[in-house]
Every structure is written in structure tokens, then in C-alpha cells.
Design a protein around this motif. Structure first.
Motif, PDB file in Angstrom:
ATOM      1  N   GLU A  37       0.811  -1.217   0.000  1.00 30.76           N
ATOM      2  CA  GLU A  37       0.000   0.000   0.000  1.00 30.76           C
ATOM      3  C   GLU A  37       0.844   1.266   0.000  1.00 30.76           C
ATOM      4  OE1 GLU A  37      -3.745  -0.110   2.405  1.00 30.76           O
ATOM      5  OE2 GLU A  37      -2.774  -1.840   3.331  1.00 30.76           O
ATOM      6  N   ASN A  69      -5.071   5.324  -1.501  1.00 34.56           N
ATOM      7  CA  ASN A  69      -5.750   6.485  -0.924  1.00 34.56           C
ATOM      8  C   ASN A  69      -5.871   6.402   0.598  1.00 34.56           C
ATOM      9  OD1 ASN A  69      -6.097   7.791  -3.414  1.00 34.56           O
ATOM     10  ND2 ASN A  69      -7.923   6.588  -3.869  1.00 34.56           N
ATOM     11  N   ARG A  70      -6.104   5.214   1.120  1.00 36.73           N
ATOM     12  CA  ARG A  70      -6.168   5.073   2.570  1.00 36.73           C
ATOM     13  C   ARG A  70      -4.828   5.409   3.214  1.00 36.73           C
ATOM     14  NH1 ARG A  70      -5.145   1.124   6.369  1.00 36.73           N
ATOM     15  NH2 ARG A  70      -4.468  -0.365   4.786  1.00 36.73           N
ATOM     16  N   ARG A  71      -3.752   4.910   2.630  1.00 29.51           N
ATOM     17  CA  ARG A  71      -2.415   5.181   3.168  1.00 29.51           C
ATOM     18  C   ARG A  71      -2.058   6.658   3.031  1.00 29.51           C
ATOM     19  NH1 ARG A  71       1.480   1.397   4.055  1.00 29.51           N
ATOM     20  NH2 ARG A  71      -0.328   0.156   4.667  1.00 29.51           N
ATOM     21  N   ARG A  74      -4.111   9.206   3.336  1.00 29.47           N
ATOM     22  CA  ARG A  74      -4.759   9.915   4.445  1.00 29.47           C
ATOM     23  C   ARG A  74      -4.046   9.639   5.766  1.00 29.47           C
ATOM     24  NH1 ARG A  74      -9.193   8.415   1.126  1.00 29.47           N
ATOM     25  NH2 ARG A  74      -9.523   6.473   2.314  1.00 29.47           N
ATOM     26  N   GLU A  75      -3.591   8.396   5.940  1.00 26.68           N
ATOM     27  CA  GLU A  75      -2.828   8.067   7.145  1.00 26.68           C
ATOM     28  C   GLU A  75      -1.503   8.830   7.180  1.00 26.68           C
ATOM     29  OE1 GLU A  75      -4.465   3.458   7.667  1.00 26.68           O
ATOM     30  OE2 GLU A  75      -2.430   3.845   6.936  1.00 26.68           O
TER      31      GLU A  75
END
Length: 443
Positions: free
Chosen positions: A160, A199-201, A203-204
Motif C-alpha cells: 500500500e 488512498n487510505r495510506r 490519508r494516514e
């Protein structure tokens, strides 16, 4: 008489980097049509829109009201025409999910000579200290940062992207030295591995940067290098989202380029982010080294984006998608039995291979077989007419020498499917199979 005194950067630069030296040596006697270069990160010549370039030059001259004085000096922030075209291109085609409102809130600046000049400018205007990045790392920029006096600290990535848990652990281990962190640098489609920062990573990563900035009591820039992001050619992968609309603290700066979808020779790179002293310092750096990219190139790039942007993007990605599929099949067929894993083939134009038990460095039997430097005539061929050779980027140059990936990097390599045509790449992969068999015999 003593040599000319050099600065610390000059001293570090007077010895070519390993990749610089290796590629220069290979290029000195490269034989077109016989040797295959899978190391160079050039775009494929067939993706460059030559007819659109010619049309753009005429179009620039036909519309002086839009393209003012294109053969003169431009301003240090870049051509307003090109900046407007880049914004319209993003909004019209949904690049990063950016809206007109999002783009109006950002400052966009054109670099002096492609995206690399922006990265150099960032290192020039920020104080020396620690840069956090992923491992494997973008070796060209990270090696430059080290020569320029920065400390590069790396953490591994997974499928990711850069690992946030590893970043948090690294910062905690730095203790008081965390005060020296200057910026975070992440290539969103990593070079060399071509792992896409999902995209999740993303934001993290932004949340981590916000937390780090609060801890240090100052803004820590998050530099996202989007060099290959427009080359997302796998239709099953969700489109990348820009972090700019989610950045309430003015931490995110996205560096883009038109080199991969138009032509590297245009030398058009740009940065988007919150206005302020940091961006102003980058503009001044442009001014100090000769303003932004040549104005005629900027105006031509604007014309192409206006009139051919969508079609060009689709054509380029269709071509790389076809090449990626063919090269992936060859990797699995010819090298599969020798590999632990491989990554890439969804965006950009690299595959990153991890062999199970075969070293890939310059001195390895695998490398010497492919460069015809084994010293064995039946493998190398006579000095006057060496057998066909293959060059790639060894993994030992792509990982931090003091990082946790150093050991595994000795069994890795980056293979580019950008420049060479598919048939030549596939033949080179077959040669890699013979090199792997040779290396096992030498073990």
C-alpha cells in the motif's frame, strides 16, 4: 599545486555515484539493436506526440494574445498560461479529484528544469537535517540529498506504500533528534518499486505529518512526488486522490511533471501547495538559477494540454498497459522460478524483482553474465564483438545502505519497460533466465 578547493557538496560530487558510473560506462560503447538498456528511466519514443509538438509551435505563434513573447525570458513562477492549462487539465479530467475551488486555494509554480529542479530547490531552501522517506528509495534524489548534507532516514514500504507504523517507530527511536526532521518525501508511485501509495495510506500519511508537526511545534512539509501518477494504466486500481483538499495546515506539496505523458525535453515540472514563505523561497530559487523552464516550452506544453491532453494521456497509458502485460508474462514465465516476489506493472514503467537466492550487484555472476564481463569467452564473446548485453539497476543502489532493506536489496533489481520496445525487453528477460542459471552454477 593543490587542487581547486571544493565545498563539502563539491567534494561529495567529485566522485560519480555508482549508478552514474555504471550507466556512463555502459553507454560509452552501447550498441543500438544489439544491447538492451532496462536501467534507463527514459520514456518510450513512440509516446512522444511529435505532430502535436509541431502543431503547438505553430499554435503558439498564431495566438500571441494568449502566448505572450514565447521566445523571451519568462517569469520565475512560470507561465500563467501553462499554470492555467495545468489547472484546467486537472479539473476537466478529474486528476486527483481536484475541483476548481481546490486549485484556486493552491499556489502553482513551474520549476526551472523539470520536477528534478523543484526537488533540488526544496533542498536548497530548507535547513540541513533529516529527511524521512520509503525504502526502497528514489536513489537519484536521495543520493543527492546525502551529498548536499542531509541525513536520509528510510522505512520499508508494503503493497500500500510507505508504512506509517514504521514511520512512527522511527520518529520515536530518534528521540530528541526528531527535532532535526526537515521534510517527508514520498514518491506516490514509488521509484524503483512502482508501488502505488493508495488512498487510505495517503490519508494516514497526512495524519502522521499533522501529528509530527504538532509534536515539533512547526510545520513539517510533506512532499509528494507524483512523477508517475498520471501513468496509472491498470483499470482495476482506484484513481489516486490528491491530499491538497484535505490539508488544513498547509503541509502538503505535490510535485508533478509533464515529462512522462508529453516529453522529457519540455522540462516542465510543477509544484502545488499552500502559498507562503516556503513557496516564495522556491520562486526566488528559480530566479537565482535563470527563471522557470524555457518559456517557449511552457507555452507549447499549455497548447498541447488544451487541445490534446485527454487523448494523449489515454494513448500513453494504453501503450504502457500493453507493454506491462507482456513484460509481466515474460517475468513469470522465464524468471518466476528464481523470484521471491515482484512488484510494479500497474503504474509508471518499472518492475522491481526480488530473487530468492541470486545476488544482482555489479560484482555478481548474474550481473557479469548480462554485461559480458565474466572473463569466459564462450559467455562473453570475443573482445571485438561482445555478445548482446543487458543493463538494469541493481537493488543495492535502490535501498539505503544503512537501512533495514540493505540485505534484501542485494537480491533485487529494477527493470524498466519504458524505453525499449516489448520484443527486446522480452528477449532481455530470457537472457536474465540464462544469467540466473549461470549464477546458481557459480554458487
Amino acid at each position: 599545486m593543490e587542487n581547486i578547493p571544493l565545498s563539502p557538496y563539491g567534494e561529495a560530487s567529485s566522485t560519480p555515484s555508482p549508478v552514474n558510473r555504471m550507466m556512463a560506462a555502459f553507454a560509452a560503447d552501447f550498441r543500438d539493436g544489439m544491447d538492451t538498456n532496462l536501467g534507463v528511466g527514459y520514456v518510450n519514443e513512440r509516446t512522444i506526440p511529435i505532430e502535436a509538438m509541431t502543431e503547438a509551435l505553430d499554435g503558439v505563434h498564431a495566438h500571441p494574445e494568449r502566448h505572450r513573447q514565447p521566445w523571451n525570458y519568462g517569469g520565475p513562477a512560470g507561465s500563467p498560461t501553462l499554470i492555467a492549462a495545468i489547472h484546467e487539465f486537472h479539473e476537466r479530467h478529474g486528476i486527483g479529484g481536484l475541483t476548481g475551488h481546490d486549485l484556486e486555494r493552491q499556489r502553482t509554480v513551474i520549476g526551472a528544469s523539470g520536477a528534478s529542479s523543484i526537488l533540488e530547490a526544496i533542498a536548497s531552501v530548507l535547513p540541513k537535517g533529516i529527511v524521512l522517506t520509503a525504502d526502497p528509495m528514489y536513489y537519484i534524489y536521495c543520493n543527492y540529498l546525502m551529498r548536499a548534507g542531509f541525513e536520509v532516514a528510510t522505512v520499508p514500504e508494503d503493497d500500500e506504500g510507505i508504512r506509517i507504523d514504521a514511520l512512527e517507530k522511527l520518529v520515536n527511536e530518534l528521540g530528541d533528534r526528531a527535532e532535526a526532521i526537515r521534510f517527508i518525501y514520498v514518491v506516490t508511485v514509488n521509484n524503483p518499486s512502482c508501488v502505488l501509495l493508495n488512498n487510505r495510506r495517503r490519508r494516514e500519511l497526512l495524519a502522521f505529518t499533522e501529528s509530527l508537526s504538532r509534536r515539533l511545534g512547526r510545520r513539517v512539509p510533506l512532499i509528494l512526488d507524483k512523477a508517475y501518477e498520471l501513468l496509472l494504466h491498470d483499470p482495476d486500481v482506484p484513481p489516486p486522490e490528491s491530499l491538497l483538499p484535505h490539508d488544513s495546515q498547509g503541509l502538503v506539496y505535490e510535485v508533478g511533471t509533464l515529462s512522462k505523458i508529453l516529453a522529457p525535453a519540455l522540462r516542465v515540472g510543477y509544484i502545488m501547495g499552500a502559498d507562503g514563505p516556503f513557496i516564495e523561497a522556491l520562486v526566488q530559487r528559480n530566479s537565482d538559477i535563470g527563471f522557470s523552464a524555457p518559456l517557449i516550452m511552457q507555452e507549447m506544453a499549455a497548447h498541447i494540454l488544451d487541445h490534446h491532453g485527454k487523448a494523449q494521456l489515454e494513448t500513453v497509458n494504453a501503450g504502457y498497459r500493453e507493454k506491462a502485460n507482456r513484460v509481466r508474462e515474460a517475468i513469470e514465465t522465464d524468471l518466476g522460478p528464481f523470484l521471491d516476489t515482484y512488484r510494479g506493472g500497474q503504474a509508471g514503467f518499472y518492475f522491481y524483482l526480488t530473487f530468492s537466492d541470486i545476488a544482482t550487484g555489479e560484482g555478481s555472476p548474474f550481473f557479469r553474465f548480462l554485461t559480458r564481463t565474466t572473463g569466459q569467452a564462450h559467455i562473453d564473446g570475443p573482445l571485438s564483438s561482445r555478445k548482446p548485453r543487458v543493463i538494469y539497476i541493481p537493488g543495492e543502489y535502490c535501498v539505503h545502505p544503512a537501512g533495514s532493506m540493505a540485505q534484501i536489496g542485494a537480491r533485487q533489481l529494477r527493470l524498466s519497460y519504458g524505453f525499449e520496445e516489448s520484443d527486446r525487453i522480452i528477449e532481455a528477460i530470457r537472457m536474465m533466465r540464462h544469467a540466473a542459471l549461470y549464477a546458481r552454477r557459480q554458487a
